[in-house]
Design a protein around this motif. Structure first.
Motif, mmCIF file in Angstrom:
data_model
loop_
_atom_site.group_PDB
_atom_site.id
_atom_site.type_symbol
_atom_site.label_atom_id
_atom_site.label_comp_id
_atom_site.label_asym_id
_atom_site.label_seq_id
_atom_site.Cartn_x
_atom_site.Cartn_y
_atom_site.Cartn_z
ATOM 1 N N LEU A 133 37.540 30.727 -67.391
ATOM 2 C CA LEU A 133 37.450 31.708 -68.462
ATOM 3 C C LEU A 133 36.603 31.138 -69.603
ATOM 4 O O LEU A 133 36.048 30.048 -69.497
ATOM 5 N N LYS A 134 36.497 31.876 -70.676
ATOM 6 C CA LYS A 134 35.720 31.407 -71.823
ATOM 7 C C LYS A 134 36.385 30.199 -72.463
ATOM 8 O O LYS A 134 37.564 29.949 -72.301
ATOM 9 N N ILE A 192 57.787 36.492 -66.199
ATOM 10 C CA ILE A 192 57.216 37.595 -65.418
ATOM 11 C C ILE A 192 56.331 38.466 -66.311
ATOM 12 O O ILE A 192 56.723 38.818 -67.424
ATOM 13 N N ILE A 193 55.137 38.775 -65.817
ATOM 14 C CA ILE A 193 54.284 39.782 -66.429
ATOM 15 C C ILE A 193 54.070 40.884 -65.401
ATOM 16 O O ILE A 193 53.808 40.599 -64.222
ATOM 17 N N GLY A 223 62.202 47.893 -75.592
ATOM 18 C CA GLY A 223 63.184 46.992 -76.201
ATOM 19 C C GLY A 223 63.575 45.813 -75.328
ATOM 20 O O GLY A 223 64.504 45.073 -75.666
ATOM 21 N N GLY A 224 62.866 45.616 -74.202
ATOM 22 C CA GLY A 224 63.200 44.517 -73.292
ATOM 23 C C GLY A 224 62.330 43.287 -73.507
ATOM 24 O O GLY A 224 61.527 43.219 -74.444
ATOM 25 N N GLU A 225 62.471 42.309 -72.612
ATOM 26 C CA GLU A 225 61.761 41.039 -72.744
ATOM 27 C C GLU A 225 60.518 40.938 -71.859
ATOM 28 O O GLU A 225 59.733 40.001 -71.986
ATOM 29 N N TYR A 226 60.304 41.913 -70.970
ATOM 30 C CA TYR A 226 59.243 41.777 -69.973
ATOM 31 C C TYR A 226 57.934 42.422 -70.432
ATOM 32 O O TYR A 226 57.888 43.604 -70.777
ATOM 33 N N LEU A 227 56.868 41.607 -70.428
ATOM 34 C CA LEU A 227 55.549 42.097 -70.799
ATOM 35 C C LEU A 227 54.960 42.920 -69.665
ATOM 36 O O LEU A 227 55.147 42.594 -68.493
ATOM 37 N N TYR A 228 54.233 43.982 -70.028
ATOM 38 C CA TYR A 228 53.551 44.746 -68.995
ATOM 39 C C TYR A 228 52.197 45.186 -69.523
ATOM 40 O O TYR A 228 51.940 45.189 -70.733
ATOM 41 N N GLN A 229 51.312 45.543 -68.595
ATOM 42 C CA GLN A 229 49.977 45.988 -68.968
ATOM 43 C C GLN A 229 49.470 47.000 -67.945
ATOM 44 O O GLN A 229 49.554 46.764 -66.740
ATOM 45 N N LYS A 230 48.951 48.126 -68.437
ATOM 46 C CA LYS A 230 48.305 49.110 -67.560
ATOM 47 C C LYS A 230 46.918 48.592 -67.213
ATOM 48 O O LYS A 230 46.175 48.148 -68.096
ATOM 49 N N ILE A 242 45.493 41.755 -69.913
ATOM 50 C CA ILE A 242 46.522 41.063 -69.110
ATOM 51 C C ILE A 242 46.244 39.558 -69.038
ATOM 52 O O ILE A 242 47.171 38.743 -69.031
ATOM 53 N N ILE A 243 44.960 39.178 -69.028
ATOM 54 C CA ILE A 243 44.601 37.750 -69.073
ATOM 55 C C ILE A 243 45.076 37.148 -70.393
ATOM 56 O O ILE A 243 45.609 36.028 -70.434
ATOM 57 N N GLU A 244 44.891 37.894 -71.487
ATOM 58 C CA GLU A 244 45.326 37.424 -72.804
ATOM 59 C C GLU A 244 46.834 37.231 -72.832
ATOM 60 O O GLU A 244 47.344 36.261 -73.395
#
Length: 572
Positions: A133-134, A192-193, A223-230, A242-244
């Motif tokens: 990556l950069k 988990i992501i 309100g949860g702990e799990y990160l998600y990304q479309k 999502i990389i970030e």
């Protein structure tokens, strides 16, 4: 009373352990069943299980695998007075259900096209890639197959990862392997992501969030702990975000490693190249690996002649967290095994000789017993299927054996090895009345050498083709012992509560819940399974008679199609 000692080097099958203990394998199978395990004679037992079973049966197990290595490592490590720590590359497992876009996501990041090289666009091998990556930041991604057959490979990848990136298709939602991936990642306490893929086709994200909440996975904006990304690979949407998220998460994880430690890591995969010899893909976890180092894994060792990165460029040094191919091993190590680097080749050879002697004694004992059994039993009356497996890469064996273990068929795996089908395999097949199955390998037997035309040799490219052949072989072997009780036809398919329901109509006889079923397509059996439930108009029933329609749910999974034939049967 003093217990007898058995010496074992590696994890072995139930069948092999029964030979060492000189007992019927059903005794071991029953002990496993009491522990809640579903096993058969080809199930590979780990050290903990082997020790428990042996202890129950009055034996003590002595393992001679890594004790000498550990002692030697401690001795050498004393010479280092200074610990030097660096931050290694994060290791991210991409996991999830088949066809949810895992490999396509990785293709986009790497600007490659891995998926086009996979047979039938199905990932059948573990892939591991270093992504630059950069700002000189590197990430190591492990791409795992999503099919049910590859559970062992997915577990290995999770155990060596720092983060689990779970890809969920917005079209299909949370499915079987999605749930398995989440539970396995949680069992290893991995962060988990969640990547919600294919949003260019379906943007109903709330439905996915609701499905996740039903299995106690609450995303951050609920309100949860799990990160998600479309994300959308097709549109290039959400990839940078999502990389970030991955990079931000790695800041919270301790990824420092001591580079003054002797090198160690994991074997990811291995295969034979006719020009270069044995190619072994490794993941370095500790120390700095250099060209010329002496390396050992199990009974295989060597001096590293070449280190090749994923761009096929020769390099001289590897840092922790990165994966490379190395040339120099004298054989094919096992996927998931540890490797270590020692300073002296003499010490490695001494350890290997000790291990080889143990394994040779085991193999000779097994072959003698198998040969005696083969002579004692009239082959025409023997309904067991003996097979020889030759595969392209070592981790293919894990997936194939795991899938074979699910079959309710008596199968003896006489030999399993990476490499092409050779004349020695043919001779072994003659001795033990085997069929030879090659998976993505070549048959290099000279046809003039073959004098027994009855030896069946198959060259296959999909694991499910192997399973179909074994099912049909078993059917042919046992035709006279089976009575067909009923026939039905699949006329409709639909999914409810994540379960496949087959709408069927009885053609002949009766379909009874207590009987096993075969699913047949084009006169070939594609699956043998037990019945979970039979329903007529939402009412559970135990049997259905001729000309009646019903809904059917079965225990095992397969690709069912309309017009498939279902037969119920019992042994005479």
């Amino acid at each position: 009373m003093k217990k007898k000692v058995i010496e074992i080097y590696k994890d072995i099958t139930i069948n092999d352990l029964s030979l060492f203990l000189n007992i019927n394998n059903s005794v071991i199978i029953n002990i496993c069943k009491d522990l809640g395990l579903i096993v058969n004679i080809n199930t590979i037992l780990d050290k903990e299980l082997i020790s428990f079973i042996s202890d129950e049966l009055g034996y003590k197990v002595k393992y001679l695998d890594s004790l000498l290595l550990i002692n030697k490592e401690k001795e050498i490590r004393e010479k280092y007075k200074k610990n030097i720590y660096i931050k290694r590359s994060p290791i991210v497992s991409i996991i999830g259900h088949v066809n949810h876009g895992k490999t396509s996501f990785l293709d986009y990041i790497r600007k490659s096209n891995i998926i086009s090289s996979e047979e039938g666009n199905i990932t059948q091998h573990i892939g591991i890639y270093n992504v630059n990556l950069k700002k000189s930041i590197k990430l190591t991604f492990i791409d795992t197959p999503g099919h049910e057959s590859f559970l062992s490979i997915r577990r290995i990848s999770i155990k060596i990862s720092d983060i689990a990136l779970i890809i969920i298709s917005s079209e299909n939602g949370v499915m079987t392997q999605t749930i398995e991936a989440i539970y396995n990642a949680k069992s290893e306490n991995l962060p988990i992501i969640l990547g919600i893929s294919k949003i260019d086709k379906n943007n109903n994200i709330n439905k996915i969030k609701e499905q996740l909440s039903n299995i106690n996975i609450l995303v951050d904006d609920w309100g949860g702990e799990y990160l998600y990304q479309k994300i959308s690979v097709k549109k290039g949407y959400g990839i940078n975000e999502i990389i970030e998220k991955i990079l931000n998460l790695t800041k919270k994880i301790n990824l420092f490693t001591n580079i003054n430690k002797l090198c160690s890591g994991k074997i990811i995969d291995s295969y034979v190249n006719k020009n270069k010899g044995y190619i072994v893909k490794i993941l370095l976890l500790e120390g700095i690996l250099k060209k010329g180092d002496y390396i050992i894994s199990g009974i295989y060792y060597g001096k590293i002649k070449k280190i090749i990165d994923e761009n096929n460029i020769n390099i001289n040094v590897v840092y922790p967290g990165l994966s490379v191919n190395i040339v120099g091993f004298n054989g094919v190590p096992y996927t998931g095994d540890n490797f270590k680097v020692l300073k002296k080749e003499k010490e490695i050879k001494r350890i290997v000789i000790e291990r080889e002697n143990i394994i040779k004694e085991q193999e000779i004992k097994i072959k003698k017993i198998l040969y005696k059994k083969n002579k004692d039993i009239n082959i025409n009356k023997n309904k067991k299927i003996n097979i020889i497996l030759k595969v392209d890469v070592e981790n293919s064996l894990l997936a194939i054996i795991e899938e074979i273990n699910k079959l309710n068929i008596e199968i003896n795996i006489i030999k399993k090895k990476v490499g092409n089908i050779k004349y020695s395999d043919y001779l072994l097949a003659k001795t033990f009345n085997c069929i030879i199955i090659g998976f993505n390998v070549k048959n290099i037997i000279n046809k003039k050498q073959i004098n027994n035309k009855n030896i069946e040799i198959y060259n296959l490219k999909l694991i499910y083709d192997i399973i179909k052949i074994l099912i049909n072989k078993n059917e042919n072997n046992n035709k006279e012992n089976i009575k067909i009780l009923g026939k039905a036809k699949v006329i409709k398919l639909f999914i409810k509560d994540k379960k496949l329901i087959m709408g069927c109509k009885v053609i002949n006889g009766k379909i009874k819940k207590e009987n096993k079923i075969k699913i047949i397509r084009n006169n070939k059996i594609i699956l043998i399974s037990d019945i979970i439930s039979i329903k007529i108009f939402n009412n559970k029933v135990n049997e259905v008679k001729k000309n009646n329609e019903f809904g059917l749910i079965i225990k095992k999974k397969a690709e069912i199609k309309i017009n498939d034939i279902i037969e119920t049967y019992k042994k005479k």
